[in-house]
Design an enzyme around this catalytic site. Sequence first.
Site, PDB file in Angstrom:
ATOM      1  N   ASP A  33       0.845  -1.191   0.000  1.00 26.48           N
ATOM      2  CA  ASP A  33       0.000   0.000   0.000  1.00 26.48           C
ATOM      3  C   ASP A  33       0.884   1.245   0.000  1.00 26.48           C
ATOM      4  O   ASP A  33       1.892   1.316   0.693  1.00 26.48           O
ATOM      5  CB  ASP A  33      -0.915   0.001   1.228  1.00 26.48           C
ATOM      6  CG  ASP A  33      -2.059   0.994   1.096  1.00 26.48           C
ATOM      7  OD1 ASP A  33      -3.219   0.543   0.979  1.00 26.48           O
ATOM      8  OD2 ASP A  33      -1.801   2.217   1.097  1.00 26.48           O
ATOM      9  N   GLU A  99     -12.437   3.170  -1.356  1.00 32.52           N
ATOM     10  CA  GLU A  99     -11.976   4.315  -2.162  1.00 32.52           C
ATOM     11  C   GLU A  99     -11.615   3.909  -3.585  1.00 32.52           C
ATOM     12  O   GLU A  99     -11.881   4.662  -4.525  1.00 32.52           O
ATOM     13  CB  GLU A  99     -10.772   4.985  -1.488  1.00 32.52           C
ATOM     14  CG  GLU A  99     -11.157   5.676  -0.181  1.00 32.52           C
ATOM     15  CD  GLU A  99      -9.959   6.286   0.512  1.00 32.52           C
ATOM     16  OE1 GLU A  99      -8.828   6.135   0.019  1.00 32.52           O
ATOM     17  OE2 GLU A  99     -10.174   6.908   1.573  1.00 32.52           O
ATOM     18  N   VAL A 100     -10.967   2.764  -3.731  1.00 29.58           N
ATOM     19  CA  VAL A 100     -10.551   2.324  -5.073  1.00 29.58           C
ATOM     20  C   VAL A 100     -11.508   1.213  -5.530  1.00 29.58           C
ATOM     21  O   VAL A 100     -11.592   0.163  -4.883  1.00 29.58           O
ATOM     22  CB  VAL A 100      -9.097   1.820  -5.070  1.00 29.58           C
ATOM     23  CG1 VAL A 100      -8.717   1.326  -6.463  1.00 29.58           C
ATOM     24  CG2 VAL A 100      -8.143   2.921  -4.607  1.00 29.58           C
ATOM     25  N   HIS A 104     -10.069  -5.358  -3.436  1.00 32.72           N
ATOM     26  CA  HIS A 104      -8.775  -5.583  -2.794  1.00 32.72           C
ATOM     27  C   HIS A 104      -8.985  -5.991  -1.354  1.00 32.72           C
ATOM     28  O   HIS A 104      -9.919  -5.540  -0.705  1.00 32.72           O
ATOM     29  CB  HIS A 104      -7.872  -4.346  -2.861  1.00 32.72           C
ATOM     30  CG  HIS A 104      -8.529  -3.064  -2.443  1.00 32.72           C
ATOM     31  ND1 HIS A 104      -9.429  -2.395  -3.251  1.00 32.72           N
ATOM     32  CD2 HIS A 104      -8.440  -2.340  -1.308  1.00 32.72           C
ATOM     33  CE1 HIS A 104      -9.845  -1.303  -2.631  1.00 32.72           C
ATOM     34  NE2 HIS A 104      -9.275  -1.248  -1.450  1.00 32.72           N
TER      35      HIS A 104
HETATM   36  P1  5GP Z   1      -9.861   1.355   0.185  1.00 29.13           P
HETATM   37  O1  5GP Z   1     -10.164   2.590   0.967  1.00 29.13           O
HETATM   38  O2  5GP Z   1     -10.446   1.414  -1.202  1.00 29.13           O
HETATM   39  O3  5GP Z   1     -10.197   0.086   0.921  1.00 29.13           O
HETATM   40  O4  5GP Z   1      -8.281   1.297   0.067  1.00 29.13           O
HETATM   41  C1  5GP Z   1      -7.560   1.834  -1.001  1.00 29.13           C
HETATM   42  C2  5GP Z   1      -6.089   1.735  -0.639  1.00 29.13           C
HETATM   43  O5  5GP Z   1      -5.346   1.935  -1.810  1.00 29.13           O
HETATM   44  C3  5GP Z   1      -5.631   2.784   0.372  1.00 29.13           C
HETATM   45  O6  5GP Z   1      -5.077   2.122   1.522  1.00 29.13           O
HETATM   46  C4  5GP Z   1      -4.579   3.588  -0.396  1.00 29.13           C
HETATM   47  O7  5GP Z   1      -3.488   3.977   0.398  1.00 29.13           O
HETATM   48  C5  5GP Z   1      -4.169   2.631  -1.498  1.00 29.13           C
HETATM   49  N1  5GP Z   1      -3.734   3.272  -2.736  1.00 29.13           N
HETATM   50  C6  5GP Z   1      -4.371   4.272  -3.398  1.00 29.13           C
HETATM   51  N2  5GP Z   1      -3.700   4.589  -4.521  1.00 29.13           N
HETATM   52  C7  5GP Z   1      -2.624   3.745  -4.556  1.00 29.13           C
HETATM   53  C8  5GP Z   1      -1.559   3.586  -5.495  1.00 29.13           C
HETATM   54  O8  5GP Z   1      -1.458   4.270  -6.515  1.00 29.13           O
HETATM   55  N3  5GP Z   1      -0.635   2.619  -5.223  1.00 29.13           N
HETATM   56  C9  5GP Z   1      -0.716   1.839  -4.103  1.00 29.13           C
HETATM   57  N4  5GP Z   1       0.238   0.928  -3.926  1.00 29.13           N
HETATM   58  N5  5GP Z   1      -1.707   1.964  -3.194  1.00 29.13           N
HETATM   59  C10 5GP Z   1      -2.648   2.912  -3.435  1.00 29.13           C
END
Ligand code: 5GP
Length: 120
Positions: A33, A99-100, A104
């Site tokens: 991350d 967020e993404v 994952h």
């Molecule tokens: P979510 O909130 O969707 O569960 O988690 C998304 C995660 O993706 C976050 O912990 C954030 O730090 C990580 N993240 C966002 N953009 C990137 C990126 O470009 N590269 C990597 N390695 N992690 C990312």
Amino acid sequence: MAYDPDNIFAKILRGDIPCDKVYENDHVLAFRDINPQAPTHILVIPKGAYSDADDFTARASQEEIAAFFKAVGDVARQEGIADQGYRIISNCGHNGGQEVPHLHIHILGGRRLGRMVAAA
Ligand code: 5GP
């Protein structure tokens, strides 16, 4: 949720942007991350176009589902956090705080973690 092929993890899968890869096979990619919340913080993603856990469990094949969950355990053991224990999280959709929009699982370890869900 309809899959957005321009999400950041789709770009990582295409090689359009780099990642710090720790594990890969035919079905799964895992990488660190970018904003780690623990000494070990790894994201495990399926290579297929699935927006979240709901989409994945509805549409993915048995082979993809098995490979995905197996990879989570393999990565934790590979990273040396399995003996001390770790946490896996998958935020799903709006209320889950995702967020993404590519499925994952977060693997968090390397220290004693706090409460699972912060008070609102
Ligand atoms: P979510 O909130 O969707 O569960 O988690 C998304 C995660 O993706 C976050 O912990 C954030 O730090 C990580 N993240 C966002 N953009 C990137 C990126 O470009 N590269 C990597 N390695 N992690 C990312």
